[in-house]
Write an enzyme that holds these catalytic residues in place. Structure first.
Site: not given
Length: 437
Positions: A64, A67
């Site tokens: 991600c 993230c």
């Protein structure tokens, strides 16, 4: 052939389960608040949330992008938060790998942050830059009620509080009068009592007598004043009604806040909430909200949140502004003959709308298509969808194998002859069709 494929599928499932439950070594890590982000997994997660009174957990996925951008901000904040008098620990969980934890805490998007307060999870909807994140989290380790004994203490308290939570200051109030409410609403607001203050403070916060409870919404530049009666029931009504701004912009974040409020929402839909016409209406909505505290007043622009406005039958072709009363769930009410706001005398039109709603001159409607998708998404997360797709694929593969597997009861010749006859017949039909074309 069939047994071999089934064996392979079982091995794949075993592999998935094993990878989900395997430890990355985080279980061997000492659970100490050393100023670094802890790595948690299924073996040490429960221990962590029971060891630390305040712990912010980042449920992330390695692939991600958001993230990856958040990670250094958490690293920076972790060292500051660990040094507080009441330390706050930051931890992370690879939710893609440790799927049982993700499922347990309803993680269906990355990154998802949750604050565990004495083991109880609370959704984190605050800022994600390190300095702002630290300021936001300090709220959770602050005293239930801060006692302020000077003008400068009041100013420092408001500065420390920041703009993400409403602030309540009791002038001339005893701490015990609001302590229960401060504990009950600690996750949502700052509470304080001012023991000593000057007339300048009274002028600044616009109250002319004591006792008084002042509610501030710094991010909306709003304040409300409560002069009593200072009984628990009336105090709580004021606190609950003041947790939200007078006129609330509706977006994905504010919708989460509305879940905890049981009032209906007087919703105004405009084309663009940032243009001057809309700002004029928003100002009128604030005035109406002051006199109708039993409703939440909200506004939303089609330009800003089209998917949401579509559920109320409003799009770029709809005559706007439009007002409805929404129950916060699947239904909303239109007031017969008073659901549009024209250019002239808009204050009167808003008053007529509210009057018509209270008198029951309404039609009940159900939200449109997009809300159904949202409802489905709330029931099943992305992981569940993936598992359903996987199971369907497995079933289809097995059916295909069963269909193609040659029979073992001595009927192969008959099957072949039947298939040959079918093929010849289809061939004749196909050629016949060619001629007709």
């Amino acid at each position: 052939m069939k047994n071999r494929v089934l064996t392979m599928l079982l091995c794949l499932l075993v592999s998935i389960v094993s990878s989900s439950s395997s430890s990355s070594g985080g279980g061997e890590q000492s659970l100490t608040a050393n100023g670094k982000v802890l790595e948690l997994d299924e073996s040490n997660f429960d221990s962590a949330i029971s060891t630390f009174d305040f712990i912010l957990v980042d449920f992330y996925a390695p692939w991600c992008g958001h993230c990856k951008r958040l990670s250094p901000q958490l690293d920076e904040a972790a060292s500051i938060l660990a040094s507080l008098k009441e330390p706050i620990v930051i931890a992370k969980v690879d939710a893609d790998k440790f799927s049982s934890l993700a499922s347990k805490y309803d993680i269906d998007a990355f990154p998802t942050l949750k604050i565990f307060l004495h083991g109880i999870p609370v959704e984190y909807n605050g800022p994600r830059k390190a300095d702002l994140l630290v300021r936001y989290l300090k709220k959770f380790v602050a005293p239930d009620v801060s006692v302020l004994d000077s003008d400068s203490a009041i100013s420092d308290f408001i500065e420390t509080a920041g703009t993400y939570f409403p602030i309540y200051i009791g002038f001339g109030l005893n701490e015990s009068m609001i302590s229960k409410l401060a504990i009950k609403y600690k996750k949502k607001a700052w509470f304080s009592v001012a023991k000593d203050f000057s007339e300048d403070i009274m002028v600044l916060y616009d109250f002319d007598k004591v006792p008084a409870l002042v509610s501030l919404h710094p991010s909306y530049n709003e304040q409300s004043i409560f002069y009593g009666p200072f009984e628990e029931e009336f105090l709580e009504d004021f606190v609950k009604q003041s947790l939200l701004p007078l006129a609330m912009p509706i977006n994905s974040d504010s919708l989460k806040t509305l879940k905890d409020d049981d009032r209906k929402i007087a919703l105004t839909i405009v084309e663009d909430e940032t243009d001057e016409k809309s700002k004029k209406i928003i100002k009128l909505l604030k005035a109406a909200a002051s006199a109708n505290r039993d409703l939440v007043f909200g506004y939303v622009g089609v330009k800003q949140f089209e998917d949401f406005t579509d559920t109320f039958g409003a799009d770029k072709k709809t005559t706007l502004p439009k007002m409805v009363v929404w129950d916060g769930d699947d239904e909303y009410f239109s007031v017969i003959g008073s659901d549009r706001i024209d250019e002239e005398d808009q204050a009167t039109q808003i008053s007529r709308f509210l009057e018509g709603y209270r008198e029951g001159r309404t039609t009940k409607n159900r939200l449109g298509g997009p809300s159904f998708i949202g409802f489905i998404n709330s029931l099943i997360g992305i992981r569940t969808v993936f598992m359903i797709v996987f199971v369907v694929c497995v079933v289809m593969l097995i059916q295909t194998i069963n269909k193609d597997e040659p029979p073992r009861d001595g009927t192969q010749d008959r099957t072949d002859r039947a298939s040959s006859s079918d093929s010849e017949a289809k061939s004749k039909d196909y050629k016949s069709g060619d001629k007709e074309d």
